[in-house]
Structures are given as C-alpha cells and as structure tokens.
Design an enzyme around this catalytic site. Structure first.
Site, short mmCIF file in Angstrom:
data_model
loop_
_atom_site.label_atom_id
_atom_site.label_comp_id
_atom_site.label_asym_id
_atom_site.label_seq_id
_atom_site.Cartn_x
_atom_site.Cartn_y
_atom_site.Cartn_z
N ASP A 146 -74.51 -30.45 -75.22
CA ASP A 146 -74.60 -30.93 -76.60
C ASP A 146 -75.13 -29.84 -77.53
O ASP A 146 -75.86 -28.95 -77.10
CB ASP A 146 -75.60 -32.10 -76.70
CG ASP A 146 -75.17 -33.28 -75.87
OD1 ASP A 146 -73.97 -33.43 -75.61
OD2 ASP A 146 -76.07 -34.05 -75.48
N1 URA Z 1 -76.41 -34.63 -70.73
C1 URA Z 1 -76.66 -34.77 -72.04
O1 URA Z 1 -77.06 -35.84 -72.49
N2 URA Z 1 -76.47 -33.73 -72.84
C2 URA Z 1 -76.04 -32.52 -72.41
O2 URA Z 1 -75.89 -31.59 -73.20
C3 URA Z 1 -75.80 -32.40 -71.04
C4 URA Z 1 -75.98 -33.46 -70.23
#
Ligand code: URA
Length: 243
Positions: A102
């Site tokens: 993310d």
């Molecule tokens: N899980 C998440 O919630 N965000 C990420 O970036 C990776 C795994």
C-alpha cells in the site's frame, strides 16, 4: 516463449502498439523471414530483427527495495505521486514491482523485468511467507492474537493460518506492536485482518519476504539480488510448504 510484439517492446524498440504496427507493416523478421502474424511466439533462440537491426533480448534483472511510506507500488501514477521505479538507477530494462505494498506501507518489495519469475512468486499456489510489523490501536488480548493465527473472516473469505506475536505494548498510549507472518497476498490483507479483530493498523511495514530481509538497507535503498538469491527464491516458490 514470448509474443513477438512483446519481445520487440521489451527490448525498447517501440511501445507494444507500435511493435504490432511494425509487424503488420512487414518490418519484422524472425530467423530471416518476414513475419506479419501478431500472435507468433518466439523463444530465446529465435533471431528477431526490426528493419534489419537485431533485437537484443533483455537481460533479466532483480532488485530488492526498501519502500518508504508515501510511494506507489507502480511504474506510473496519474496523480504525479512518487512511484517505486523513481528510486531505480538509470536502466535499459523496464522493471516493475512483484505484487504491491500500500501507499502507506513501508518495507520490502521486489522489482524485476522477468515476468515469468514475478508470476511464479505471486501465484497464490506458491505464496511465500511475508512478515509484517504493525503498530496497532489498543492492546490485543491473547484470544484476539489467537484469532489472527487461526484465521479471520474477511469479506473475501477466511484468512489462512498465520503466525502472530506481540512484540511490545504501550499502556499509556494504548498501542501495541505486533508481528504477523502470512502466506497469502490479498489486497490490504494485514490492515483488514487487524481491523477485523478491532485493532486498526496505525503503521505497517513488511520486514521480510521468504528468506529476504531489509538487513543492511535504509529506507529508500535499493539493491540487486544476487544470482543465488534469485535461484533460492525460485526454489522456494516451487517447493512448499514451510517457506
Ligand atoms: N497488507 C496490507 O494491509 N497492506 C500492505 O501493503 C501489505 C499487506
């Protein structure tokens, strides 16, 4: 085996669309013969030429990147935000991230131009263990941590068994640091898992991917994987479980 237009585009000759036009226009030869067929697949041993110039096959290249928060796991962003490839040195090859983190998540992400390798690592069947460290709101009970490990019900189904460990708690601030190891790779999975047990994530970092860690890297650093690491990752993805 790769489609002819993809080989031409990957070698940096033209965009995929332009490469198709070059083929249709009869400007492309495979093993000395003009080919006008778009779907043709060629292998590493086929000789491809565009207007008599040999198309060099790209050298595969593999990077490990310590992504900072506030960077998109993509090669382009229409809103002009920073993307992971902004951190790469100048390269002939076009590399792209293996999976995603993310925008607000920091940590380990791989980049490569080797599509077959990326697909192998990302295939749900071969999911490699990823360890995340989350700062969460509140202090989770032992039962909630157990729940994470057993699997929580998300809107896209129950999560697979995982490992979770409370690293520290801050009673005054009512926050905790929890390590979570998962094998799946669903969208925003870690954030959704903590949300599901009532402890939203405040900060998230991916610490490891299989045997790869961020050791020796500072945030924003990028390093090439060694040929041995690439080989080990391939082996990891093709031999399960317990990676
Ligand atoms: N899980 C998440 O919630 N965000 C990420 O970036 C990776 C795994």
């Amino acid at each position: 085996m790769e489609r002819l237009q993809k080989v031409i585009a990957h070698a940096g000759f033209a965009s995929r669309r332009k490469a198709e036009q070059l083929i249709i226009d009869g400007q492309v030869k495979v093993n000395g013969k003009v080919v006008k067929e778009l779907g043709l697949k060629v292998s590493a041993t086929d000789r491809v030429e565009v207007n008599g110039i040999p198309v060099e096959k790209e050298e595969p290249i593999y990077f490990l990147f310590y992504k900072p928060r506030g960077v998109i796991s993509s090669v382009m962003d229409d809103k002009g935000r920073k993307v992971v490839t902004d951190f790469l040195p100048e390269l002939k090859q076009r590399v792209y991230p293996v999976g995603r983190l993310d925008y607000d998540t920091s940590g380990l992400i791989l980049l490569t131009n080797d599509g077959e390798f990326a697909n192998l690592l990302m295939h749900p069947k071969n999911e490699i263990q990823k360890v995340y460290v989350a700062k969460i709101k509140g202090i989770p009970s032992r039962e909630k941590i157990r729940g994470l490990e057993r699997g929580v019900q998300l809107e896209d189904g129950k999560t697979a068994p995982a490992k979770a460990k409370v690293i520290s708690i801050d009673k005054k601030k009512q926050t905790a640091i929890v390590e979570l190891a998962i094998h799946e790779g669903r969208n925003r999975q870690v954030r959704r898992m903590f949300e599901a047990i009532g402890h939203p994530v405040m900060k998230l970092k991916r610490e490891s991917y299989g045997f790869l860690t961020l050791k020796g890297l500072n945030v924003g650093d990028m390093r090439e994987l060694t040929p041995h690491e690439v080989k080990q990752l391939r082996a990891l993805a093709t031999t399960k479980p317990n990676n």
